[in-house]
Design a protein around this motif. Sequence first.
Motif, PDB file in Angstrom:
ATOM      1  N   UNK A  32      39.026   0.012  42.060  1.00 29.18           N
ATOM      2  CA  UNK A  32      36.813  -0.171  42.544  1.00 29.18           C
ATOM      3  C   UNK A  32      37.000   1.114  42.858  1.00 29.18           C
ATOM      4  N   UNK A  33      37.733   1.433  43.223  1.00 28.62           N
ATOM      5  CA  UNK A  33      37.419   2.625  43.637  1.00 28.62           C
ATOM      6  C   UNK A  33      35.773   3.576  43.313  1.00 28.62           C
ATOM      7  N   UNK A  34      36.805   3.579  42.114  1.00 28.16           N
ATOM      8  CA  UNK A  34      36.708   4.582  40.970  1.00 28.16           C
ATOM      9  C   UNK A  34      35.289   4.355  39.708  1.00 28.16           C
ATOM     10  N   UNK A  35      35.103   2.522  40.238  1.00 28.16           N
ATOM     11  CA  UNK A  35      33.911   1.549  39.648  1.00 28.16           C
ATOM     12  C   UNK A  35      33.143   2.467  40.821  1.00 28.16           C
ATOM     13  N   UNK A  36      33.521   2.511  41.954  1.00 29.18           N
ATOM     14  CA  UNK A  36      32.162   2.772  43.084  1.00 29.18           C
ATOM     15  C   UNK A  36      31.623   3.729  42.410  1.00 29.18           C
ATOM     16  N   UNK A  37      32.520   5.018  42.762  1.00 26.41           N
ATOM     17  CA  UNK A  37      32.134   6.355  42.501  1.00 26.41           C
ATOM     18  C   UNK A  37      31.305   6.253  41.190  1.00 26.41           C
ATOM     19  N   UNK A  38      31.573   6.249  39.787  1.00 28.29           N
ATOM     20  CA  UNK A  38      30.634   6.197  39.274  1.00 28.29           C
ATOM     21  C   UNK A  38      29.554   5.551  39.016  1.00 28.29           C
ATOM     22  N   UNK A  39      29.419   4.458  39.472  1.00 22.02           N
ATOM     23  CA  UNK A  39      28.080   3.842  39.086  1.00 22.02           C
ATOM     24  C   UNK A  39      27.249   4.623  40.443  1.00 22.02           C
ATOM     25  N   UNK A  40      28.019   4.994  42.376  1.00 21.84           N
ATOM     26  CA  UNK A  40      27.018   5.675  42.670  1.00 21.84           C
ATOM     27  C   UNK A  40      26.566   7.097  42.838  1.00 21.84           C
ATOM     28  N   UNK A  41      27.302   7.828  42.875  1.00 19.88           N
ATOM     29  CA  UNK A  41      27.487   9.039  42.620  1.00 19.88           C
ATOM     30  C   UNK A  41      27.045   9.844  41.110  1.00 19.88           C
ATOM     31  N   UNK A  42      26.873   9.679  40.601  1.00 16.55           N
ATOM     32  CA  UNK A  42      26.374   9.913  39.134  1.00 16.55           C
ATOM     33  C   UNK A  42      25.038   9.450  38.620  1.00 16.55           C
ATOM     34  N   UNK A  43      23.926  10.358  38.264  1.00 15.38           N
ATOM     35  CA  UNK A  43      22.449  10.162  38.057  1.00 15.38           C
ATOM     36  C   UNK A  43      23.282   9.338  36.677  1.00 15.38           C
ATOM     37  N   UNK A  44      21.503   8.343  36.153  1.00 13.85           N
ATOM     38  CA  UNK A  44      21.300   7.186  35.250  1.00 13.85           C
ATOM     39  C   UNK A  44      22.589   6.584  34.122  1.00 13.85           C
ATOM     40  N   UNK A  45      21.866   7.742  32.838  1.00 14.64           N
ATOM     41  CA  UNK A  45      23.013   7.854  32.217  1.00 14.64           C
ATOM     42  C   UNK A  45      24.637   8.087  32.131  1.00 14.64           C
ATOM     43  N   UNK A  46      24.637   8.710  33.158  1.00 12.69           N
ATOM     44  CA  UNK A  46      26.269   9.070  33.192  1.00 12.69           C
ATOM     45  C   UNK A  46      26.719   8.092  34.280  1.00 12.69           C
TER      46      UNK A  46
END
Length: 123
Positions: A32-46
């Motif tokens: 869950x943390x890695x999903x949150x980190x990916x969706x929250x900290x990276x710009x749109x396509x990434x």
Amino acid sequence: MSQDPASVPGVDRPNITALDIVRSVVLIVAVGTLALWGFALWPFPWNVVIGIGAPLVVILVWALFLSPRPVLRLHPFLRVVVELLIYVGVTIAWWLMDQPIIGTAFAVVAVGAGVVSGRRRIR
């Protein structure tokens, strides 16, 4: 009357301990943390790629090397290294989200549960 499922001959049921539950919760929090980190900290396509990809990589690594019945068996010390790499990645993700206290708490719980579990496995 039906028999108690625990006493059926020929059925081998694993004993689930509190440590198994803690380790399962640690894995769920890591994913869950890695999903949150990916969706929250990276710009749109990434954010979509990393928000879905990072948890999938952790689940794949867990299934291959760390699960109760792993696909590939590793030496116990290599298994610890793989597990620690996952914990370090999740801790760094919390720190990158400006939550160092949560990251440190996760690291302490995850490493503590891993150490206790590893000691039980070595005996």
